[in-house]
Design a protein around this motif. Structure first.
Motif, PDB file in Angstrom:
ATOM      1  N   LYS A   1      13.593   1.502  -3.616  1.00 30.44           N
ATOM      2  CA  LYS A   1      13.527   2.927  -3.350  1.00 30.44           C
ATOM      3  C   LYS A   1      12.355   3.512  -4.116  1.00 30.44           C
ATOM      4  O   LYS A   1      12.138   3.201  -5.285  1.00 30.44           O
ATOM      5  CB  LYS A   1      14.824   3.592  -3.788  1.00 30.44           C
ATOM      6  N   THR A   2      11.586   4.342  -3.453  1.00 35.64           N
ATOM      7  CA  THR A   2      10.442   4.989  -4.084  1.00 35.64           C
ATOM      8  C   THR A   2      10.591   6.499  -3.949  1.00 35.64           C
ATOM      9  O   THR A   2      11.580   6.992  -3.403  1.00 35.64           O
ATOM     10  CB  THR A   2       9.115   4.557  -3.424  1.00 35.64           C
ATOM     11  N   SER A   3       9.610   7.208  -4.404  1.00 38.47           N
ATOM     12  CA  SER A   3       9.653   8.667  -4.303  1.00 38.47           C
ATOM     13  C   SER A   3       9.496   9.150  -2.865  1.00 38.47           C
ATOM     14  O   SER A   3       9.833  10.284  -2.553  1.00 38.47           O
ATOM     15  CB  SER A   3       8.560   9.274  -5.182  1.00 38.47           C
ATOM     16  N   THR A   4       8.996   8.285  -1.984  1.00 35.31           N
ATOM     17  CA  THR A   4       8.757   8.705  -0.599  1.00 35.31           C
ATOM     18  C   THR A   4       9.689   8.073   0.431  1.00 35.31           C
ATOM     19  O   THR A   4       9.727   8.515   1.564  1.00 35.31           O
ATOM     20  CB  THR A   4       7.307   8.380  -0.186  1.00 35.31           C
ATOM     21  N   GLN A   5      10.448   7.003   0.056  1.00 34.20           N
ATOM     22  CA  GLN A   5      11.342   6.363   1.036  1.00 34.20           C
ATOM     23  C   GLN A   5      12.529   5.717   0.340  1.00 34.20           C
ATOM     24  O   GLN A   5      12.490   5.434  -0.851  1.00 34.20           O
ATOM     25  CB  GLN A   5      10.587   5.312   1.841  1.00 34.20           C
TER      26      GLN A   5
ATOM     27  N   ARG B   1       0.854  -1.188   0.000  1.00 30.30           N
ATOM     28  CA  ARG B   1       0.000   0.000   0.000  1.00 30.30           C
ATOM     29  C   ARG B   1       0.884   1.230   0.000  1.00 30.30           C
ATOM     30  O   ARG B   1       1.721   1.397   0.878  1.00 30.30           O
ATOM     31  CB  ARG B   1      -0.889   0.010   1.239  1.00 30.30           C
ATOM     32  N   ASP B   2       0.719   2.063  -0.967  1.00 28.63           N
ATOM     33  CA  ASP B   2       1.488   3.307  -1.048  1.00 28.63           C
ATOM     34  C   ASP B   2       0.586   4.445  -0.613  1.00 28.63           C
ATOM     35  O   ASP B   2      -0.376   4.775  -1.301  1.00 28.63           O
ATOM     36  CB  ASP B   2       1.994   3.519  -2.473  1.00 28.63           C
ATOM     37  N   GLU B   3       0.899   5.007   0.517  1.00 29.22           N
ATOM     38  CA  GLU B   3       0.096   6.103   1.033  1.00 29.22           C
ATOM     39  C   GLU B   3       0.833   7.417   0.870  1.00 29.22           C
ATOM     40  O   GLU B   3       0.711   8.318   1.688  1.00 29.22           O
ATOM     41  CB  GLU B   3      -0.276   5.823   2.486  1.00 29.22           C
ATOM     42  N   GLY B   4       1.630   7.496  -0.203  1.00 29.35           N
ATOM     43  CA  GLY B   4       2.393   8.713  -0.492  1.00 29.35           C
ATOM     44  C   GLY B   4       1.480   9.830  -0.955  1.00 29.35           C
ATOM     45  O   GLY B   4       0.277   9.675  -1.115  1.00 29.35           O
ATOM     46  N   GLY B   5       2.096  10.939  -1.236  1.00 29.73           N
ATOM     47  CA  GLY B   5       1.353  12.122  -1.643  1.00 29.73           C
ATOM     48  C   GLY B   5       0.847  12.040  -3.070  1.00 29.73           C
ATOM     49  O   GLY B   5       0.163  11.090  -3.450  1.00 29.73           O
ATOM     50  N   PRO B   6       1.197  13.006  -3.888  1.00 29.24           N
ATOM     51  CA  PRO B   6       0.639  13.068  -5.252  1.00 29.24           C
ATOM     52  C   PRO B   6       1.170  11.966  -6.179  1.00 29.24           C
ATOM     53  O   PRO B   6       0.508  11.609  -7.132  1.00 29.24           O
ATOM     54  CB  PRO B   6       1.060  14.452  -5.740  1.00 29.24           C
TER      55      PRO B   6
END
Length: 108
Positions: free
Chosen positions: A97-101, A60-65
């Motif tokens: 690695k993702t845009s949020t972590q 589940r990705d609860e990142g922003g935009p």
């Protein structure tokens, strides 16, 4: 009087697929693992498998935009112990690695 327990040698094999499909979970998702290339040790009805685990991960990705895909193919490594039809697995996953972590290793 015959012996009740006969000594059986430990059989060691290297295989490409061993027939296990396991479900694992993490705090933010889950995995469906299959045993891939491995080394396994068999003794009577017990088996210890050490090797690679091709898997599909659901995170589940609860990142922003920007959001990442919910289902991602993954390659992990781990140990599987089975006795008859029951199996227990300890898998080590690399969370990309993702845009949020940042990327990190997880134990599932």
């Amino acid at each position: 009087m015959p012996f009740l327990f006969k000594a059986q040698p430990v059989k060691t094999e290297v295989t490409m697929y061993d027939g296990f499909a396991m479900i694992g979970w993490l705090p933010n998702g889950g995995f469906l693992n299959f045993t891939g290339p491995n080394i396994n040790f068999t003794f009577a009805r017990q088996k210890l498998v050490i090797g690679m685990l091709p898997s599909l991960s659901y995170l589940r990705d609860e990142g922003g935009p920007t959001r990442n895909a919910p289902i991602i193919p993954n390659l992990s490594t781990g140990i599987t112990y089975s006795f008859d039809w029951a199996a227990v697995q300890m898998a080590f996953y690399y969370d990309n690695k993702t845009s949020t972590q940042d990327g990190r290793w997880l134990v599932g």
